[in-house]
Design a protein around this motif. Structure first.
Motif, PDB file in Angstrom:
ATOM      1  N   THR A  18       0.830  -1.206   0.000  1.00 25.69           N
ATOM      2  CA  THR A  18       0.000   0.000   0.000  1.00 25.69           C
ATOM      3  C   THR A  18       0.862   1.252   0.000  1.00 25.69           C
ATOM      4  O   THR A  18       0.567   2.220  -0.701  1.00 25.69           O
ATOM      5  N   ALA A  19       1.936   1.247   0.788  1.00 24.41           N
ATOM      6  CA  ALA A  19       2.848   2.396   0.802  1.00 24.41           C
ATOM      7  C   ALA A  19       3.467   2.612  -0.575  1.00 24.41           C
ATOM      8  O   ALA A  19       3.617   3.748  -1.033  1.00 24.41           O
ATOM      9  N   GLY A  20       3.798   1.524  -1.261  1.00 23.67           N
ATOM     10  CA  GLY A  20       4.325   1.632  -2.620  1.00 23.67           C
ATOM     11  C   GLY A  20       3.305   2.206  -3.591  1.00 23.67           C
ATOM     12  O   GLY A  20       3.641   3.033  -4.441  1.00 23.67           O
ATOM     13  N   ARG A  21       2.037   1.782  -3.458  1.00 22.12           N
ATOM     14  CA  ARG A  21       0.980   2.325  -4.326  1.00 22.12           C
ATOM     15  C   ARG A  21       0.752   3.811  -4.052  1.00 22.12           C
ATOM     16  O   ARG A  21       0.528   4.589  -4.973  1.00 22.12           O
ATOM     17  N   LEU A  22       0.781   4.186  -2.786  1.00 21.85           N
ATOM     18  CA  LEU A  22       0.601   5.601  -2.437  1.00 21.85           C
ATOM     19  C   LEU A  22       1.752   6.446  -2.978  1.00 21.85           C
ATOM     20  O   LEU A  22       1.542   7.558  -3.458  1.00 21.85           O
ATOM     21  N   LYS A  23       2.964   5.914  -2.899  1.00 22.56           N
ATOM     22  CA  LYS A  23       4.112   6.654  -3.435  1.00 22.56           C
ATOM     23  C   LYS A  23       4.010   6.782  -4.950  1.00 22.56           C
ATOM     24  O   LYS A  23       4.305   7.828  -5.523  1.00 22.56           O
ATOM     25  N   ALA A  24       3.556   5.709  -5.609  1.00 23.11           N
ATOM     26  CA  ALA A  24       3.377   5.759  -7.061  1.00 23.11           C
ATOM     27  C   ALA A  24       2.250   6.705  -7.454  1.00 23.11           C
ATOM     28  O   ALA A  24       2.266   7.275  -8.543  1.00 23.11           O
ATOM     29  N   ALA A  25       1.273   6.898  -6.551  1.00 26.08           N
ATOM     30  CA  ALA A  25       0.158   7.810  -6.835  1.00 26.08           C
ATOM     31  C   ALA A  25       0.550   9.268  -6.661  1.00 26.08           C
ATOM     32  O   ALA A  25      -0.239  10.152  -6.965  1.00 26.08           O
ATOM     33  N   GLY A  26       1.740   9.525  -6.134  1.00 25.56           N
ATOM     34  CA  GLY A  26       2.219  10.895  -6.055  1.00 25.56           C
ATOM     35  C   GLY A  26       2.212  11.518  -4.675  1.00 25.56           C
ATOM     36  O   GLY A  26       2.483  12.703  -4.541  1.00 25.56           O
ATOM     37  N   GLU A 145      -8.311  18.868   1.899  1.00 28.01           N
ATOM     38  CA  GLU A 145      -9.347  17.835   2.017  1.00 28.01           C
ATOM     39  C   GLU A 145      -9.339  16.867   0.839  1.00 28.01           C
ATOM     40  O   GLU A 145      -9.529  15.671   1.021  1.00 28.01           O
ATOM     41  N   GLU A 146      -9.117  17.389  -0.365  1.00 20.88           N
ATOM     42  CA  GLU A 146      -9.152  16.537  -1.553  1.00 20.88           C
ATOM     43  C   GLU A 146      -8.035  15.493  -1.504  1.00 20.88           C
ATOM     44  O   GLU A 146      -8.260  14.315  -1.791  1.00 20.88           O
ATOM     45  N   CYS A 147      -6.862  15.902  -1.103  1.00 21.34           N
ATOM     46  CA  CYS A 147      -5.728  14.985  -0.956  1.00 21.34           C
ATOM     47  C   CYS A 147      -6.023  13.950   0.122  1.00 21.34           C
ATOM     48  O   CYS A 147      -5.734  12.759  -0.030  1.00 21.34           O
ATOM     49  N   LEU A 148      -6.627  14.390   1.211  1.00 17.84           N
ATOM     50  CA  LEU A 148      -6.964  13.503   2.327  1.00 17.84           C
ATOM     51  C   LEU A 148      -8.001  12.462   1.912  1.00 17.84           C
ATOM     52  O   LEU A 148      -7.870  11.278   2.241  1.00 17.84           O
ATOM     53  N   ASP A 149      -9.024  12.877   1.182  1.00 16.37           N
ATOM     54  CA  ASP A 149     -10.046  11.946   0.709  1.00 16.37           C
ATOM     55  C   ASP A 149      -9.471  10.925  -0.268  1.00 16.37           C
ATOM     56  O   ASP A 149      -9.808   9.738  -0.227  1.00 16.37           O
ATOM     57  N   ARG A 150      -8.585  11.393  -1.152  1.00 16.60           N
ATOM     58  CA  ARG A 150      -7.966  10.492  -2.130  1.00 16.60           C
ATOM     59  C   ARG A 150      -7.087   9.456  -1.426  1.00 16.60           C
ATOM     60  O   ARG A 150      -7.106   8.276  -1.751  1.00 16.60           O
ATOM     61  N   ALA A 151      -6.325   9.898  -0.403  1.00 15.62           N
ATOM     62  CA  ALA A 151      -5.474   8.969   0.353  1.00 15.62           C
ATOM     63  C   ALA A 151      -6.321   7.962   1.114  1.00 15.62           C
ATOM     64  O   ALA A 151      -6.000   6.761   1.140  1.00 15.62           O
ATOM     65  N   ALA A 152      -7.415   8.415   1.728  1.00 18.71           N
ATOM     66  CA  ALA A 152      -8.285   7.504   2.473  1.00 18.71           C
ATOM     67  C   ALA A 152      -8.915   6.468   1.555  1.00 18.71           C
ATOM     68  O   ALA A 152      -9.019   5.287   1.912  1.00 18.71           O
ATOM     69  N   SER A 153      -9.327   6.894   0.370  1.00 17.82           N
ATOM     70  CA  SER A 153      -9.935   5.931  -0.556  1.00 17.82           C
ATOM     71  C   SER A 153      -8.898   4.917  -1.048  1.00 17.82           C
ATOM     72  O   SER A 153      -9.214   3.730  -1.211  1.00 17.82           O
ATOM     73  N   LEU A 154      -7.666   5.336  -1.276  1.00 20.57           N
ATOM     74  CA  LEU A 154      -6.610   4.401  -1.678  1.00 20.57           C
ATOM     75  C   LEU A 154      -6.295   3.417  -0.554  1.00 20.57           C
ATOM     76  O   LEU A 154      -6.048   2.233  -0.811  1.00 20.57           O
ATOM     77  N   LEU A 155      -6.304   3.897   0.682  1.00 21.24           N
ATOM     78  CA  LEU A 155      -6.046   3.007   1.818  1.00 21.24           C
ATOM     79  C   LEU A 155      -7.170   1.978   1.960  1.00 21.24           C
ATOM     80  O   LEU A 155      -6.914   0.793   2.208  1.00 21.24           O
ATOM     81  N   ARG A 156      -8.418   2.402   1.807  1.00 23.98           N
ATOM     82  CA  ARG A 156      -9.549   1.466   1.898  1.00 23.98           C
ATOM     83  C   ARG A 156      -9.497   0.447   0.758  1.00 23.98           C
ATOM     84  O   ARG A 156      -9.757  -0.734   0.966  1.00 23.98           O
ATOM     85  N   ALA A 157      -9.170   0.926  -0.439  1.00 23.52           N
ATOM     86  CA  ALA A 157      -9.103   0.026  -1.596  1.00 23.52           C
ATOM     87  C   ALA A 157      -7.983  -1.002  -1.444  1.00 23.52           C
ATOM     88  O   ALA A 157      -8.078  -2.104  -1.985  1.00 23.52           O
ATOM     89  N   ALA A 158      -6.938  -0.654  -0.707  1.00 25.54           N
ATOM     90  CA  ALA A 158      -5.821  -1.578  -0.516  1.00 25.54           C
ATOM     91  C   ALA A 158      -6.102  -2.621   0.556  1.00 25.54           C
ATOM     92  O   ALA A 158      -5.299  -3.510   0.779  1.00 25.54           O
ATOM     93  N   GLY A 159      -7.232  -2.485   1.241  1.00 27.73           N
ATOM     94  CA  GLY A 159      -7.603  -3.492   2.224  1.00 27.73           C
ATOM     95  C   GLY A 159      -7.255  -3.127   3.653  1.00 27.73           C
ATOM     96  O   GLY A 159      -7.012  -4.013   4.471  1.00 27.73           O
TER      97      GLY A 159
END
Length: 178
Positions: A18-26, A145-159
């Motif tokens: 998940t950390a790798g996906r978040l880093k790849a997401a920018g 807020e937009e960055c926070l929502d995007r990070a939260a959705s990526l974390l939820r999607a990663a399980g």
């Protein structure tokens, strides 16, 4: 003040992925908080170079110069009859130069370690008590807020088992603060 989206994971490999996906997401400021050392965290988050060796090197250089200056300055200020020998003889002055090199190198290493370990920890950072016991946390610090929502959705999607929003705070407090 920055706000963090924190995802809690049971599996360390999923947390690192998940950390790798978040880093790849920018996302720039990603922290993996773990109760144990994680194999492969350097590859995912990027290897951090240690600055302690530079502290040691420059401390030793400063100590060597200070030691020789101390010995030579003392010899010049308080002249003694030397019987044809030089006022600043190098071999005896190398002893104090060596000792001061070691002393300043050690002191600079300790100071470098304290700075590198961020002690005292004054910067703002997220803290999750479960990550000190049996969970692995991935924290993403965001300013809007937009960055926070995007990070939260990526974390939820990663399980992520749980996703929390936490305002970063200094890790130290004065005794009379609540």
């Amino acid at each position: 003040m920055a706000t963090s989206a924190i995802g809690l994971f049971v599996d360390p490999h999923r947390a690192l992925a998940t950390a790798g996906r978040l880093k790849a997401a920018g996302f720039a400021t990603i922290e993996v908080i773990s109760p144990i050392p994680l194999e492969g965290a350097d590859e995912v988050l990027g290897k951090k170079t240690s600055v302690i060796k530079r502290f040691t090197f420059f401390g030793a250089i400063l100590g060597g110069v200070a030691g020789f200056t101390l010995a030579a300055g003392t010899a010049v200020l308080y002249l003694h009859p030397t019987g044809g020998r030089p006022i600043i003889p190098f071999p005896p002055f190398l002893i104090i130069t060596y000792e001061m090199t070691i002393l300043f190198g050690i002191l600079a290493t300790v100071i470098g370690f304290l700075i590198s370990a961020r002690l005292p920890a004054i910067r703002e950072r997220a803290y999750v008590p479960e990550a000190a016991i049996d969970r692995f946390a991935v924290a993403v610090s965001c300013d809007d807020e937009e960055c926070l929502d995007r990070a939260a959705s990526l974390l939820r999607a990663a399980g992520a088992e749980e996703v929390r929003m936490a305002a970063s705070r200094p890790t130290w407090r004065l005794p009379n603060e609540a």
